[in-house]
Design an enzyme around this catalytic site. Structure first.
Site, short mmCIF file in Angstrom:
data_model
loop_
_atom_site.label_atom_id
_atom_site.label_comp_id
_atom_site.label_asym_id
_atom_site.label_seq_id
_atom_site.Cartn_x
_atom_site.Cartn_y
_atom_site.Cartn_z
N VAL A 182 0.86 -1.18 0.00
CA VAL A 182 0.00 0.00 0.00
C VAL A 182 0.91 1.23 0.00
O VAL A 182 1.70 1.43 0.92
CB VAL A 182 -0.93 0.03 1.22
CG1 VAL A 182 -1.76 1.31 1.24
CG2 VAL A 182 -1.86 -1.19 1.21
N ILE A 205 -7.58 -3.57 5.26
CA ILE A 205 -6.59 -4.31 4.48
C ILE A 205 -5.80 -5.27 5.35
O ILE A 205 -5.41 -6.35 4.89
CB ILE A 205 -5.65 -3.33 3.72
CG1 ILE A 205 -4.73 -4.09 2.77
CG2 ILE A 205 -4.86 -2.47 4.69
CD1 ILE A 205 -5.42 -4.90 1.71
N GLY A 235 -10.62 1.31 -1.29
CA GLY A 235 -9.20 1.47 -1.56
C GLY A 235 -8.38 0.57 -0.64
O GLY A 235 -8.85 -0.48 -0.21
N GLU A 236 -7.15 1.00 -0.36
CA GLU A 236 -6.24 0.27 0.54
C GLU A 236 -5.72 -1.04 -0.05
O GLU A 236 -4.96 -1.74 0.60
CB GLU A 236 -6.89 -0.05 1.89
CG GLU A 236 -7.43 1.11 2.66
CD GLU A 236 -8.08 0.70 3.98
OE1 GLU A 236 -8.00 -0.51 4.34
OE2 GLU A 236 -8.64 1.57 4.66
N GLY A 237 -6.16 -1.42 -1.24
CA GLY A 237 -5.87 -2.76 -1.75
C GLY A 237 -6.88 -3.79 -1.31
O GLY A 237 -6.67 -4.99 -1.51
#
Length: 338
Positions: free
Chosen positions: A73, A107, A305-307
């Site tokens: 990230v 995440i 988001g964040e992966g």
């Protein structure tokens, strides 16, 4: 192949596309033949079969595996926040980085569930990029520095790379990169981001249009200079490094996919080893995926988001390989029909 760390211009980076390793056709053919011999009707596992063959091509074996999965990230801050496009203060970026490192973010849980190591890389959070409506967000040297940081973060031993980002204001940057790469009105690419209302979305679209007037000639990798940010450039660097090492990549949602739009716009071969983990709820992501001819692994109405979506897709990829490697063939199982 020349290493990204040795390059001094974006033109040098662009030239890498012609030198990057490609998927091995013999391994893909052998993996596909294995799929046709497993105890199931042909294509009965659908996309799982495609994922196994995809992995086979990049690992150059008909029995691909995941021995180490690495999630990265990248975090950065953005000068465009001076235009009021972000409903949350930029301090949140550093606060979320601390949350990642202490294990408290989504995440962290999803990486644990999917079996991925997680590293967080912050890029000059105390020095935001420039306001892209006033001047380019980054110089060429700043873009190259961020790309090299991204490349250096990729472990040589990883089997698959999961990519994500964090940065207050970066949904505006993502929409600007997408519009710069593929055209259309800014309003077609903007979404709620981290909670913008209708007025906030309208402001984001106007800000992007202001920036496009200034950077009308920006194309390909130069889009990273025009609009930023550092985390987007780092993602591009990680993608290139992974390709040099034949490491398949799982991209996260809208912001992560938009981060590599400059690579695609420069030469779409840069992304041959990338799959997209999920289709974000951000409205621009479906449009972006169509433009890049990428089908998401999952569609779960996520926009974090964040992966996070990429980490979830890793679980699907693991399942695909378990079936590919663990199922019996018709001959092994002594089942008629193979």
């Amino acid at each position: 192949m020349t290493s990204l760390s040795d390059l001094s211009t974006l033109a040098d980076v662009a030239a890498l596309a012609a030198t990057l390793p490609e998927a091995d056709p013999a391994a893909r053919e052998a993996a596909d033949a294995r799929q046709m011999s497993l105890t199931k009707p042909p294509r009965a596992l659908g996309r799982l079969e495609d994922l196994a063959v995809f992995m086979a091509g990049w690992q150059k074996t008909d029995r691909p595996s995941i021995t180490q999965a690495q999630a990265l990230v990248f975090a950065g801050n953005h000068g465009i926040c001076a235009r009021g496009v972000n409903p949350f203060p930029q301090e949140v970026t550093a606060q979320m980085v601390a949350n990642f490192r202490s294990g408290g973010a989504a995440i962290n849980q999803l990486c644990r569930a999917s079996g991925a190591d997680l590293d967080v890389v912050e890029l000059d959070l105390d020095t935001p990029t420039a306001d892209f409506t006033a001047r380019p967000a980054m110089t060429e040297d700043e873009v190259l520095k961020a790309m090299k940081i991204g490349a250096a973060a990729v472990p040589a031993t990883t089997s698959v790379l999961v990519l994500g980002e964090m940065g207050i204001g970066n949904s505006t940057v993502a929409a600007a990169l997408a519009a710069g790469a593929f055209g259309g009105a800014a309003v077609d690419w903007v979404g709620r981001g981290t909670g913008s209302d209708a007025a906030g979305k309208a402001l984001k679209a106007q800000v992007i249009e202001d920036g496009r007037k200034l950077h009308a000639d920006a194309a390909g990798l130069a889009l990273l200079m025009a609009y930023g940010g550092r985390e987007q450039a780092a993602i591009c660097g990680a993608v290139i490094e992974a390709r040099a090492r034949r490491i398949p990549v799982i991209l996260d949602g809208y912001i992560c996919t938009a981060a590599v739009a400059p690579l695609f716009a420069q030469d779409k071969r840069f992304l041959d080893h990338c799959i997209v983990g999920h289709q974000s709820a951000e409205p621009g992501h479906a449009r972006l995926l169509d433009a890049m001819e990428k089908a998401p692994v999952l569609t779960l109405d996520m926009a974090l988001g964040e992966g996070s979506g990429a980490a979830l897709a890793l679980g699907v990829l693991r399942a695909a390989l378990e079936c590919h490697n663990g199922m019996a063939t018709f001959a092994e199982a002594q089942v008629s029909g193979g």
